[in-house]
Design a protein around this motif. Sequence first.
Motif, PDB file in Angstrom:
ATOM      1  N   TYR A   6       0.753  -1.027   0.131  1.00  0.00           N
ATOM      2  CA  TYR A   6      -0.226  -0.214  -0.007  1.00  0.00           C
ATOM      3  C   TYR A   6       0.960   1.301   0.047  1.00  0.00           C
ATOM      4  O   TYR A   6       0.626   2.569  -0.740  1.00  0.00           O
ATOM      5  N   THR A   7       2.100   1.332   0.804  1.00  0.00           N
ATOM      6  CA  THR A   7       3.131   2.587   0.816  1.00  0.00           C
ATOM      7  C   THR A   7       3.862   2.798  -0.019  1.00  0.00           C
ATOM      8  O   THR A   7       4.161   3.823  -0.980  1.00  0.00           O
ATOM      9  N   ILE A   8       4.262   1.032  -0.598  1.00  0.00           N
ATOM     10  CA  ILE A   8       4.935   1.616  -1.963  1.00  0.00           C
ATOM     11  C   ILE A   8       3.949   2.583  -2.969  1.00  0.00           C
ATOM     12  O   ILE A   8       4.618   3.387  -3.613  1.00  0.00           O
ATOM     13  N   ASN A   9       2.959   1.848  -2.914  1.00  0.00           N
ATOM     14  CA  ASN A   9       1.817   2.531  -4.520  1.00  0.00           C
ATOM     15  C   ASN A   9       2.017   3.801  -4.138  1.00  0.00           C
ATOM     16  O   ASN A   9       1.536   4.331  -4.974  1.00  0.00           O
ATOM     17  N   MET A  10       1.673   4.424  -3.260  1.00  0.00           N
ATOM     18  CA  MET A  10       0.863   5.839  -2.807  1.00  0.00           C
ATOM     19  C   MET A  10       2.466   6.290  -3.143  1.00  0.00           C
ATOM     20  O   MET A  10       2.362   7.876  -3.863  1.00  0.00           O
ATOM     21  N   ARG A  34       5.228   5.397  -4.075  1.00  0.00           N
ATOM     22  CA  ARG A  34       6.236   4.961  -5.381  1.00  0.00           C
ATOM     23  C   ARG A  34       7.492   6.380  -5.448  1.00  0.00           C
ATOM     24  O   ARG A  34       8.258   6.299  -5.800  1.00  0.00           O
ATOM     25  N   PRO A  35       8.434   5.229  -4.451  1.00  0.00           N
ATOM     26  CA  PRO A  35       9.656   5.125  -4.833  1.00  0.00           C
ATOM     27  C   PRO A  35      11.231   4.564  -5.664  1.00  0.00           C
ATOM     28  O   PRO A  35      10.531   3.140  -6.217  1.00  0.00           O
ATOM     29  N   THR A  36      11.825   5.395  -5.568  1.00  0.00           N
ATOM     30  CA  THR A  36      12.731   4.379  -7.032  1.00  0.00           C
ATOM     31  C   THR A  36      13.935   3.145  -6.081  1.00  0.00           C
ATOM     32  O   THR A  36      13.707   2.503  -6.820  1.00  0.00           O
ATOM     33  N   ARG A  37      13.316   3.334  -4.714  1.00  0.00           N
ATOM     34  CA  ARG A  37      14.325   2.321  -4.019  1.00  0.00           C
ATOM     35  C   ARG A  37      12.939   2.074  -2.659  1.00  0.00           C
ATOM     36  O   ARG A  37      13.333   2.759  -1.792  1.00  0.00           O
ATOM     37  N   THR A  38      13.609   0.324  -2.317  1.00  0.00           N
ATOM     38  CA  THR A  38      12.968   0.433  -0.642  1.00  0.00           C
ATOM     39  C   THR A  38      14.214  -0.377  -0.128  1.00  0.00           C
ATOM     40  O   THR A  38      14.211  -1.303  -0.550  1.00  0.00           O
ATOM     41  N   ASP A  78      18.682  12.702  -2.379  1.00  0.00           N
ATOM     42  CA  ASP A  78      17.021  12.590  -3.355  1.00  0.00           C
ATOM     43  C   ASP A  78      15.898  12.592  -2.079  1.00  0.00           C
ATOM     44  O   ASP A  78      16.266  12.580  -0.915  1.00  0.00           O
ATOM     45  N   LYS A  79      14.997  12.463  -2.101  1.00  0.00           N
ATOM     46  CA  LYS A  79      13.984  13.417  -1.412  1.00  0.00           C
ATOM     47  C   LYS A  79      13.529  11.293  -0.498  1.00  0.00           C
ATOM     48  O   LYS A  79      13.913  10.360  -0.766  1.00  0.00           O
ATOM     49  N   VAL A  80      13.230  10.993   0.915  1.00  0.00           N
ATOM     50  CA  VAL A  80      13.109  10.153   1.267  1.00  0.00           C
ATOM     51  C   VAL A  80      12.031  10.280   2.275  1.00  0.00           C
ATOM     52  O   VAL A  80      11.537  10.734   2.814  1.00  0.00           O
ATOM     53  N   THR A  81      11.503   9.003   2.173  1.00  0.00           N
ATOM     54  CA  THR A  81      10.076   8.352   2.954  1.00  0.00           C
ATOM     55  C   THR A  81      11.078   7.798   3.848  1.00  0.00           C
ATOM     56  O   THR A  81      10.926   6.206   3.910  1.00  0.00           O
ATOM     57  N   ILE A  82      10.449   8.092   5.270  1.00  0.00           N
ATOM     58  CA  ILE A  82      10.817   7.075   6.386  1.00  0.00           C
ATOM     59  C   ILE A  82       9.121   6.659   6.711  1.00  0.00           C
ATOM     60  O   ILE A  82       8.519   7.100   7.267  1.00  0.00           O
TER      61      ILE A  82
END
Length: 216
Positions: free
Chosen positions: A1-5, A7-11, A98-102
């Motif tokens: 769900y979070t990846i779809n929201m 849309r990171p280039t890497r997880t 670049d931008k990061v989401t934790i």
Amino acid sequence: YTINMVRPTRTIIVFDGKGGSNRRRKIFPEYKMGRKMSVRLNRTTGVSLTREDEHKMMIAQLNRVIEYLECLPLTITNVENVEADDVIGYCAKHLFKDKVTIMSTDKDFLQLVDDRIKVYSPTKKLMYDEERIMNEYGICSKNFLLYRILDGDKSDNINGVMGAGLKSLIKYIPQLTEDEDFTAMDLINFVNNSDSKIKLLENIKKSSNLLKRNYL
């Protein structure tokens, strides 16, 4: 769900390294000692499990989870003798530009939030940026670490300064709400020159060792 929201280039999924808590336990032996697994009845087998049994089952389940994750297009990592949150913080601040989401429920990560780093809480289903932190806590993200040092962390068995609740801190230390760095040294200088009749500030003044410990 979070990846779809997002849309990171890497997880990247980070686990605690072996012996990750050792450094902090040397400073504070009671660190995370409040986390206890209870003895309870297993609904499937109808037998009670000891703490040792649950620990073994948890390790087996974690290994299985890692096996599943290794089948997916993402990175799994851990660093020996380092906790996961320290690895995540280092990667977010210094490794990636670049931008990061934790993604975490741990409030400690909110200290990292800036114009490049955001924190997504999967339980609250909220994305925390600087504005949301200010609206929810009334404290600037730049000073969130200082708030956590004063407040402590019950989940890690870390006590804070007596009376250092959020409302009291905002009332008597308004610098926490400003969009400027207010360091621990600034705090010590502030309380040393403050009205001695204010109990919270006097408690902070007497808690220099506790502040140093919580910072580490």
